[in-house]
Structures are given as structure tokens and as C-alpha cells.
Design a protein around this motif. Structure first.
Motif, PDB file in Angstrom:
ATOM      1  N   GLY A 200      34.991  48.159  46.243  1.00  0.00           N
ATOM      2  CA  GLY A 200      34.364  49.501  45.760  1.00  0.00           C
ATOM      3  C   GLY A 200      34.688  50.868  46.254  1.00  0.00           C
ATOM      4  N   GLU A 201      34.196  51.989  45.846  1.00  0.00           N
ATOM      5  CA  GLU A 201      34.581  53.021  46.222  1.00  0.00           C
ATOM      6  C   GLU A 201      34.249  53.498  47.575  1.00  0.00           C
ATOM      7  N   LYS A 202      33.190  53.081  48.262  1.00  0.00           N
ATOM      8  CA  LYS A 202      33.023  53.408  49.527  1.00  0.00           C
ATOM      9  C   LYS A 202      33.852  52.907  50.740  1.00  0.00           C
ATOM     10  N   ALA A 203      34.498  51.656  50.228  1.00  0.00           N
ATOM     11  CA  ALA A 203      34.995  50.689  51.124  1.00  0.00           C
ATOM     12  C   ALA A 203      36.519  51.145  50.860  1.00  0.00           C
ATOM     13  N   THR A 204      36.971  51.586  49.800  1.00  0.00           N
ATOM     14  CA  THR A 204      38.507  51.777  49.396  1.00  0.00           C
ATOM     15  C   THR A 204      38.923  53.108  49.461  1.00  0.00           C
ATOM     16  N   PHE A 205      37.948  54.246  49.086  1.00  0.00           N
ATOM     17  CA  PHE A 205      38.255  55.549  49.268  1.00  0.00           C
ATOM     18  C   PHE A 205      38.950  56.200  50.552  1.00  0.00           C
ATOM     19  N   GLY A 206      40.283  56.589  50.328  1.00  0.00           N
ATOM     20  CA  GLY A 206      40.991  57.310  51.525  1.00  0.00           C
ATOM     21  C   GLY A 206      41.754  56.141  52.351  1.00  0.00           C
ATOM     22  N   VAL A 207      41.438  55.065  51.838  1.00  0.00           N
ATOM     23  CA  VAL A 207      42.137  53.797  52.766  1.00  0.00           C
ATOM     24  C   VAL A 207      43.542  53.375  52.203  1.00  0.00           C
ATOM     25  N   ARG A 208      44.444  53.482  53.161  1.00  0.00           N
ATOM     26  CA  ARG A 208      45.929  52.994  52.686  1.00  0.00           C
ATOM     27  C   ARG A 208      45.934  51.330  52.599  1.00  0.00           C
ATOM     28  N   SER A 209      46.592  51.182  51.473  1.00  0.00           N
ATOM     29  CA  SER A 209      46.707  49.815  51.051  1.00  0.00           C
ATOM     30  C   SER A 209      47.846  49.612  50.052  1.00  0.00           C
ATOM     31  N   PRO A 210      48.465  48.573  49.922  1.00  0.00           N
ATOM     32  CA  PRO A 210      49.784  48.294  49.168  1.00  0.00           C
ATOM     33  C   PRO A 210      49.281  48.109  47.533  1.00  0.00           C
ATOM     34  N   TRP A 211      48.071  47.921  47.286  1.00  0.00           N
ATOM     35  CA  TRP A 211      47.768  47.655  45.943  1.00  0.00           C
ATOM     36  C   TRP A 211      46.071  47.556  45.765  1.00  0.00           C
ATOM     37  N   MET A 212      45.815  47.828  44.430  1.00  0.00           N
ATOM     38  CA  MET A 212      44.475  47.980  44.127  1.00  0.00           C
ATOM     39  C   MET A 212      44.563  47.237  42.661  1.00  0.00           C
ATOM     40  N   ASP A 213      43.343  46.343  42.633  1.00  0.00           N
ATOM     41  CA  ASP A 213      43.127  45.612  41.429  1.00  0.00           C
ATOM     42  C   ASP A 213      41.688  46.135  40.855  1.00  0.00           C
ATOM     43  N   TYR A 214      41.592  45.930  39.535  1.00  0.00           N
ATOM     44  CA  TYR A 214      40.379  46.260  38.998  1.00  0.00           C
ATOM     45  C   TYR A 214      40.128  45.449  37.933  1.00  0.00           C
ATOM     46  N   TYR A 215      38.901  44.569  38.013  1.00  0.00           N
ATOM     47  CA  TYR A 215      38.903  43.580  37.049  1.00  0.00           C
ATOM     48  C   TYR A 215      37.235  43.409  36.373  1.00  0.00           C
ATOM     49  N   GLY A 216      37.034  42.698  35.420  1.00  0.00           N
ATOM     50  CA  GLY A 216      35.880  42.457  35.052  1.00  0.00           C
ATOM     51  C   GLY A 216      35.727  41.316  34.156  1.00  0.00           C
ATOM     52  N   ALA A 217      34.372  41.106  33.598  1.00  0.00           N
ATOM     53  CA  ALA A 217      34.056  40.246  32.582  1.00  0.00           C
ATOM     54  C   ALA A 217      34.150  40.874  31.025  1.00  0.00           C
ATOM     55  N   ARG A 218      34.790  40.144  30.225  1.00  0.00           N
ATOM     56  CA  ARG A 218      34.690  40.638  28.960  1.00  0.00           C
ATOM     57  C   ARG A 218      34.407  39.567  28.160  1.00  0.00           C
ATOM     58  N   LYS A 219      34.019  39.772  26.640  1.00  0.00           N
ATOM     59  CA  LYS A 219      33.673  38.877  25.661  1.00  0.00           C
ATOM     60  C   LYS A 219      34.310  37.650  25.691  1.00  0.00           C
ATOM     61  N   SER A 220      35.752  37.957  25.704  1.00  0.00           N
ATOM     62  CA  SER A 220      36.575  36.839  25.819  1.00  0.00           C
ATOM     63  C   SER A 220      37.081  36.214  27.002  1.00  0.00           C
ATOM     64  N   GLY A 221      36.479  36.792  28.137  1.00  0.00           N
ATOM     65  CA  GLY A 221      36.914  36.350  29.630  1.00  0.00           C
ATOM     66  C   GLY A 221      37.109  37.302  30.468  1.00  0.00           C
ATOM     67  N   VAL A 222      37.532  37.040  31.575  1.00  0.00           N
ATOM     68  CA  VAL A 222      37.760  37.932  32.640  1.00  0.00           C
ATOM     69  C   VAL A 222      39.366  38.479  32.486  1.00  0.00           C
ATOM     70  N   GLU A 223      39.455  39.931  32.821  1.00  0.00           N
ATOM     71  CA  GLU A 223      40.768  40.369  32.869  1.00  0.00           C
ATOM     72  C   GLU A 223      40.610  41.398  33.746  1.00  0.00           C
ATOM     73  N   GLY A 224      41.921  41.838  33.950  1.00  0.00           N
ATOM     74  CA  GLY A 224      42.005  43.071  35.037  1.00  0.00           C
ATOM     75  C   GLY A 224      43.363  43.676  34.935  1.00  0.00           C
ATOM     76  N   ILE A 225      43.446  44.659  35.821  1.00  0.00           N
ATOM     77  CA  ILE A 225      44.662  45.649  35.835  1.00  0.00           C
ATOM     78  C   ILE A 225      44.712  46.008  37.269  1.00  0.00           C
ATOM     79  N   ALA A 226      46.105  45.882  37.834  1.00  0.00           N
ATOM     80  CA  ALA A 226      46.394  46.251  39.050  1.00  0.00           C
ATOM     81  C   ALA A 226      47.456  47.144  39.168  1.00  0.00           C
ATOM     82  N   ILE A 227      47.482  48.260  40.343  1.00  0.00           N
ATOM     83  CA  ILE A 227      48.457  49.159  40.338  1.00  0.00           C
ATOM     84  C   ILE A 227      49.138  48.676  41.789  1.00  0.00           C
ATOM     85  N   LEU A 228      50.609  48.473  41.867  1.00  0.00           N
ATOM     86  CA  LEU A 228      51.277  48.008  43.257  1.00  0.00           C
ATOM     87  C   LEU A 228      52.039  49.136  43.634  1.00  0.00           C
ATOM     88  N   GLN A 229      52.217  49.442  44.743  1.00  0.00           N
ATOM     89  CA  GLN A 229      52.965  50.528  45.368  1.00  0.00           C
ATOM     90  C   GLN A 229      54.260  49.894  46.139  1.00  0.00           C
TER      91      GLN A 229
END
Length: 298
Positions: A200-229
Motif C-alpha cells: 500500500g501507499e503508506k508503507a511504500t511511498f518514498g521507500v527504496r526498493s528494487p521492485w514493485m508489483d501490482y496485482y488483483g483479481a479479475r473475472k478470469s483470475g488474478v493478474e499483475g504487473i511489476a516494475i523491476l529496477q
């Protein structure tokens, strides 16, 4: 007889490997390039004359076939899917609305590999605005692969060259950025999580981290998209600018080293690498942590 049997086995094995390896193709249609994976439309690279900057949209998931990114959502319509830009560059704005404030203009995108296990797109882009000299030119290379039917991958290699002395004032509108589809945003029940497991935003905003993933449930199943540095990037790992409504960006210019601005001398070159993973399942099922370990060794 034995030789014929061996030959048959080799042919069958080769055919099996071919069947397992997704075939990726690309075609240029005017001012955009379409990419198709195993007959399924994946994404388009747009570089139209009237746009603020080049961008990718849609960026379709391997399960739903629907875009994992949002195009000019009602909230902050200057968020254009998956893009690269920057505000407050020598007085210009190469990120938000208003073409007169600054634009990143493609000088001619090319497909240098268009069929097989990968597609490679290159482009050279000039940063310009009326009545001012261009401060930056960038050269980008994007490689599209599909390690499996459940995983699509975009590798970005971007070189920014300062054409003059450049000052980038402190800004949250900087560099590689993504606006995810509304239905997987945290506000709609999705999950945004970094490499350390913070969510979530409060725990990740301004935090240094190698990557971030964003995923959620869709009608056909769970999918996500991640950015890696990639670890070779300047400022690695950059802190993240995150929003629960669906925006993520590793944004070093919002936390500049001198607290006011980032300075580049004429001729300086910034080389940046990012990997975008479009995946089925959640962060653990997609093994994002393991995929990052492979990426950082490349």
C-alpha cells in the motif's frame, strides 16, 4: 533402424520445444507498432505526432487479455499507461499536459527484430519545446519476450544524453512511470507490494526498493504487473512514488541528492534499465522475487 529412431526422436523433441516457445511478431501501422504473442495482441508502442511522449498502451495480461494499464484515467489524465518522461527540466515540462510546455518527440521508431522468440524496438527521441533549445535526447531499446504463457516481459534500456547543462528541479513527475488499470488498484481491492513485503501507499511511498508489483483479481483470475529496477541504474534502488489509486514510479528526482535539484553536465549520459513483468497469479505465484534475482545478474 536405430538411426531412423534417433532422428525421429530429435525431430519430435525439436517440435515440442518449438510448440512451447511463444512466437512474437511486430508490425508497424503508421505511428504505432503492434506486438502479438502467439496470435494474441499484447501491446502497442505509440509515437504519434500530437502526443506528449511515446508510450505503451494497452499492455494486455496473459490470462484476461485485458490491459493491465490505464489510459488517461479520469483522475490525473496525464497518466498515459506505461511511459517515460520528466517535469521541470530546464524550465520545461516533459511529463504533464500541454504540448507547448514541452514534448518528447520520436525521431523514428524501428523494429529491428520482428518475428521469433523476441521482438526488439528502438527509438530516438528529442526533448523540445517552442523557443528553447532541446536539453535532452534519449535513445531507447525495448525487447519483448514471453518466458512462458503465463508471463510477458518488456525490457527497457534507455540512455538520456544532456545536450547542454541540465537542471532538473525536485519533482515527483520523473522518469519511468506506470498507471495500472483501475480494477487492480488498491482502492478497488488490488495489492501493491514491494520487494520487502510492504504493501500500500503508506508503507511504500518514498521507500527504496528494487521492485514493485501490482496485482488483483479479475473475472478470469488474478493478474499483475511489476516494475523491476536494474542494479546498474544510477540512484539504485530509487525510492518509489506510489498511489493507491494505481500509480507507481521509481522516482529519484523527488528525492534529489542535494535536496533541491539534479544536475547534468553537457555530454553526461544516464543509462537506465527497467524490466516490466506482466504475469498471471499474485506476487508469490509469479515468483517475482526469483525473477528479479535472475534480472540483476544480467
Amino acid at each position: 533402424m536405430k538411426k531412423n529412431l534417433i532422428f525421429t526422436v530429435l525431430v519430435l523433441f525439436a517440435g515440442h520445444l518449438s510448440a512451447q516457445t511463444p512466437v512474437i511478431t511486430a508490425s508497424r501501422m503508421g505511428s504505432h507498432i503492434d506486438v502479438v504473442i502467439d496470435g494474441k495482441f499484447f501491446t502497442s508502442y505509440h509515437f504519434e505526432e500530437g502526443e506528449k511522449y511515446p508510450y505503451f498502451f494497452p499492455v494486455n495480461g496473459p490470462v484476461s487479455g485485458g490491459s493491465m494499464t490505464s489510459m488517461r484515467n479520469a483522475i490525473y489524465p496525464h497518466h498515459t499507461s506505461l511511459f517515460f518522461g520528466c517535469d521541470r527540466v530546464n524550465g520545461g515540462n516533459y511529463w504533464q499536459e500541454g504540448l507547448e510546455r514541452g514534448r518528447i518527440v520520436s525521431l523514428g521508431a524501428q523494429i529491428i527484430e520482428e518475428k521469433g522468440e523476441r521482438v526488439v524496438i528502438t527509438d530516438e527521441c528529442i526533448w523540445k519545446r517552442p523557443d528553447a533549445e532541446a536539453p535532452v535526447i534519449d535513445r531507447r531499446k525495448v525487447t519483448v519476450t514471453s518466458p512462458s504463457k503465463q508471463l510477458y516481459q518488456l525490457d527497457f534500456e534507455i540512455e538520456m544524453e544532456a545536450l547542454m547543462d541540465v537542471t532538473i528541479e525536485k519533482t515527483n513527475h520523473s522518469l519511468f512511470s506506470m498507471r495500472v488499470a483501475t480494477d487492480i488498484s488498491v482502492e478497488q481491492g488490488g495489492t501493491m507490494i514491494n520487494a520487502e513485503g510492504h504493501q500500500g501507499e503508506k508503507a511504500t511511498f518514498g521507500v527504496r526498493s528494487p521492485w514493485m508489483d501490482y496485482y488483483g483479481a479479475r473475472k478470469s483470475g488474478v493478474e499483475g504487473i511489476a516494475i523491476l529496477q536494474h542494479p546498474s541504474n544510477p540512484w539504485y534502488p530509487s525510492p518509489w512514488f506510489t498511489r493507491d489509486y494505481g500509480f507507481v514510479s521509481p522516482t529519484p528526482m523527488f528525492w534529489p541528492q542535494d535536496d533541491k535539484s539534479t544536475q547534468l553536465k553537457k555530454g553526461d549520459k544516464l543509462r537506465l534499465r527497467y524490466r516490466v513483468l506482466v504475469h498471471a497469479g499474485d506476487v508469490k505465484e509469479a515468483q517475482i522475487a526469483n525473477l528479479f534475482e535472475k534480472y540483476k545478474a544480467e
